[in-house]
Write an enzyme that holds these catalytic residues in place. Structure first.
Site, PDB file in Angstrom:
ATOM      1  N   LYS A  42       0.818  -1.223   0.000  1.00 19.34           N
ATOM      2  CA  LYS A  42       0.000   0.000   0.000  1.00 19.34           C
ATOM      3  C   LYS A  42       0.849   1.269   0.000  1.00 19.34           C
ATOM      4  O   LYS A  42       0.301   2.370  -0.023  1.00 19.34           O
ATOM      5  CB  LYS A  42      -0.912   0.010   1.227  1.00 19.34           C
ATOM      6  CG  LYS A  42      -2.311  -0.508   0.941  1.00 19.34           C
ATOM      7  CD  LYS A  42      -3.281  -0.075   2.018  1.00 19.34           C
ATOM      8  CE  LYS A  42      -4.697  -0.019   1.510  1.00 19.34           C
ATOM      9  NZ  LYS A  42      -5.632   0.392   2.565  1.00 19.34           N
ATOM     10  N   SER A 129      -8.819   6.243   5.125  1.00 20.55           N
ATOM     11  CA  SER A 129      -7.525   6.875   5.414  1.00 20.55           C
ATOM     12  C   SER A 129      -7.077   7.689   4.208  1.00 20.55           C
ATOM     13  O   SER A 129      -6.494   8.767   4.362  1.00 20.55           O
ATOM     14  CB  SER A 129      -6.493   5.807   5.763  1.00 20.55           C
ATOM     15  OG  SER A 129      -6.890   5.154   6.947  1.00 20.55           O
TER      16      SER A 129
HETATM   17  N1  COA Z   1     -13.428   3.685   9.456  1.00 22.35           N
HETATM   18  C1  COA Z   1     -12.699   4.394   8.582  1.00 22.35           C
HETATM   19  N2  COA Z   1     -11.974   3.821   7.604  1.00 22.35           N
HETATM   20  C2  COA Z   1     -11.975   2.481   7.516  1.00 22.35           C
HETATM   21  C3  COA Z   1     -12.708   1.688   8.399  1.00 22.35           C
HETATM   22  C4  COA Z   1     -13.473   2.344   9.397  1.00 22.35           C
HETATM   23  N3  COA Z   1     -14.215   1.679  10.282  1.00 22.35           N
HETATM   24  N4  COA Z   1     -12.530   0.399   8.059  1.00 22.35           N
HETATM   25  C5  COA Z   1     -11.710   0.400   7.003  1.00 22.35           C
HETATM   26  N5  COA Z   1     -11.379   1.647   6.675  1.00 22.35           N
HETATM   27  C6  COA Z   1     -10.561   2.089   5.558  1.00 22.35           C
HETATM   28  C7  COA Z   1      -9.110   1.942   5.793  1.00 22.35           C
HETATM   29  O1  COA Z   1      -8.560   3.089   6.391  1.00 22.35           O
HETATM   30  C8  COA Z   1      -8.622   1.774   4.390  1.00 22.35           C
HETATM   31  O2  COA Z   1      -8.590   3.059   3.765  1.00 22.35           O
HETATM   32  P1  COA Z   1      -7.571   3.342   2.565  1.00 22.35           P
HETATM   33  O3  COA Z   1      -7.802   2.295   1.528  1.00 22.35           O
HETATM   34  O4  COA Z   1      -7.958   4.695   2.139  1.00 22.35           O
HETATM   35  O5  COA Z   1      -6.202   3.258   3.156  1.00 22.35           O
HETATM   36  C9  COA Z   1      -9.708   0.960   3.727  1.00 22.35           C
HETATM   37  O6  COA Z   1     -10.836   1.239   4.460  1.00 22.35           O
HETATM   38  C10 COA Z   1      -9.492  -0.517   3.751  1.00 22.35           C
HETATM   39  O7  COA Z   1      -8.193  -0.783   3.560  1.00 22.35           O
HETATM   40  P2  COA Z   1      -7.661  -2.269   3.385  1.00 22.35           P
HETATM   41  O8  COA Z   1      -6.257  -2.221   2.927  1.00 22.35           O
HETATM   42  O9  COA Z   1      -8.658  -3.080   2.736  1.00 22.35           O
HETATM   43  O10 COA Z   1      -7.692  -2.790   4.773  1.00 22.35           O
HETATM   44  P3  COA Z   1      -6.881  -2.374   5.879  1.00 22.35           P
HETATM   45  O11 COA Z   1      -5.910  -1.311   5.625  1.00 22.35           O
HETATM   46  O12 COA Z   1      -7.904  -2.073   6.889  1.00 22.35           O
HETATM   47  O13 COA Z   1      -6.086  -3.753   6.208  1.00 22.35           O
HETATM   48  C11 COA Z   1      -5.244  -6.002   6.162  1.00 22.35           C
HETATM   49  C12 COA Z   1      -5.955  -4.906   5.376  1.00 22.35           C
HETATM   50  C13 COA Z   1      -3.973  -5.480   6.768  1.00 22.35           C
HETATM   51  C14 COA Z   1      -6.146  -6.502   7.270  1.00 22.35           C
HETATM   52  C15 COA Z   1      -4.970  -7.168   5.193  1.00 22.35           C
HETATM   53  O14 COA Z   1      -4.314  -6.664   4.070  1.00 22.35           O
HETATM   54  C16 COA Z   1      -4.114  -8.238   5.831  1.00 22.35           C
HETATM   55  O15 COA Z   1      -4.618  -9.059   6.557  1.00 22.35           O
HETATM   56  N6  COA Z   1      -2.807  -8.245   5.529  1.00 22.35           N
HETATM   57  C17 COA Z   1      -1.864  -9.206   6.058  1.00 22.35           C
HETATM   58  C18 COA Z   1      -1.453 -10.231   4.991  1.00 22.35           C
HETATM   59  C19 COA Z   1      -2.479 -11.302   4.860  1.00 22.35           C
HETATM   60  O16 COA Z   1      -2.781 -12.017   5.781  1.00 22.35           O
HETATM   61  N7  COA Z   1      -3.013 -11.433   3.636  1.00 22.35           N
HETATM   62  C20 COA Z   1      -4.043 -12.395   3.323  1.00 22.35           C
HETATM   63  C21 COA Z   1      -5.393 -11.845   3.649  1.00 22.35           C
HETATM   64  S1  COA Z   1      -6.652 -12.963   3.187  1.00 22.35           S
END
Ligand code: COA
Length: 160
Positions: A42, A129
């Site tokens: 990211k 974000s």
């Molecule tokens: N309020 C405000 N914003 C929110 C939110 C809430 N309640 N919930 C989610 N968001 C936003 C996040 O800020 C993010 O915004 P952005 O895209 O502008 O940065 C977006 O929604 C979702 O982002 P995303 O990347 O989907 O999720 P994440 O950042 O929340 O995290 C992980 C994703 C880290 C959980 C996932 O990538 C992960 O598990 N990674 C580890 C590797 C792994 O195990 N991979 C296999 C997964 S099956």
């Protein structure tokens, strides 16, 4: 037995929407671990250390919440923590497909860990974000959208 859940994310940076979800999670679970993913794909604006610091500051008054960084598979991290649940927020229908995919893949990797979806407050349902970073980068106010520490760090980042 203490019921602990992991709330994973990139938290680049943590927003009031995320904090709202942590508060909601505490109504169901005894303890929440906010797990900050390194997530290099990211290309985060903030370093992992900065993201952890801001998240810690944002939840410090909530009680049973820990903030920790993690790298690698979320499921592996959850297993090392001995946690049986992952919390994710569902803000809109558009979140659903990706969240379903992730939850099912995580289940395939370890069927003993459940994903629990929660709805954030409608007040924050449009927040991401990225949108917060864009507003801050163009000198807009992020007051009320992010914790105070994040507001401060965003200003610092974009002044550089
Ligand atoms: N309020 C405000 N914003 C929110 C939110 C809430 N309640 N919930 C989610 N968001 C936003 C996040 O800020 C993010 O915004 P952005 O895209 O502008 O940065 C977006 O929604 C979702 O982002 P995303 O990347 O989907 O999720 P994440 O950042 O929340 O995290 C992980 C994703 C880290 C959980 C996932 O990538 C992960 O598990 N990674 C580890 C590797 C792994 O195990 N991979 C296999 C997964 S099956």
């Amino acid at each position: 037995m203490k019921r602990t859940a992991i709330y994973p994310g990139t938290f680049d940076p943590i927003t009031n929407g995320h904090v709202d979800l942590v508060k909601r999670g505490l109504r169901i679970f005894d303890e929440i671990i906010v797990a900050v993913a390194k997530n290099p794909k990211k290309a985060p604006l903030f370093t992992l250390k900065e993201r952890v610091m801001m998240a810690k500051e944002a939840v410090k008054e909530l009680g049973a919440v820990k903030v920790e960084p993690f790298d690698g598979l979320l499921i592996d991290y959850s297993k090392t923590k001995g946690v049986g649940a992952i919390i994710r927020g569902l803000r809109a229908v558009s979140d659903f497909e990706y969240e379903l995919q992730m939850a099912l893949m995580n289940r395939k990797l370890d069927s003993s860990i459940e994903t629990v979806f929660m709805m954030p407050s409608e007040e924050y349902s449009y927040l991401t974000s990225s949108i917060v970073k864009e507003v801050a980068s163009l000198n807009g106010s992020t007051k009320g959208l992010v914790p105070e520490i994040v507001e401060k760090e965003l200003k610092k980042k974009f002044r550089q």
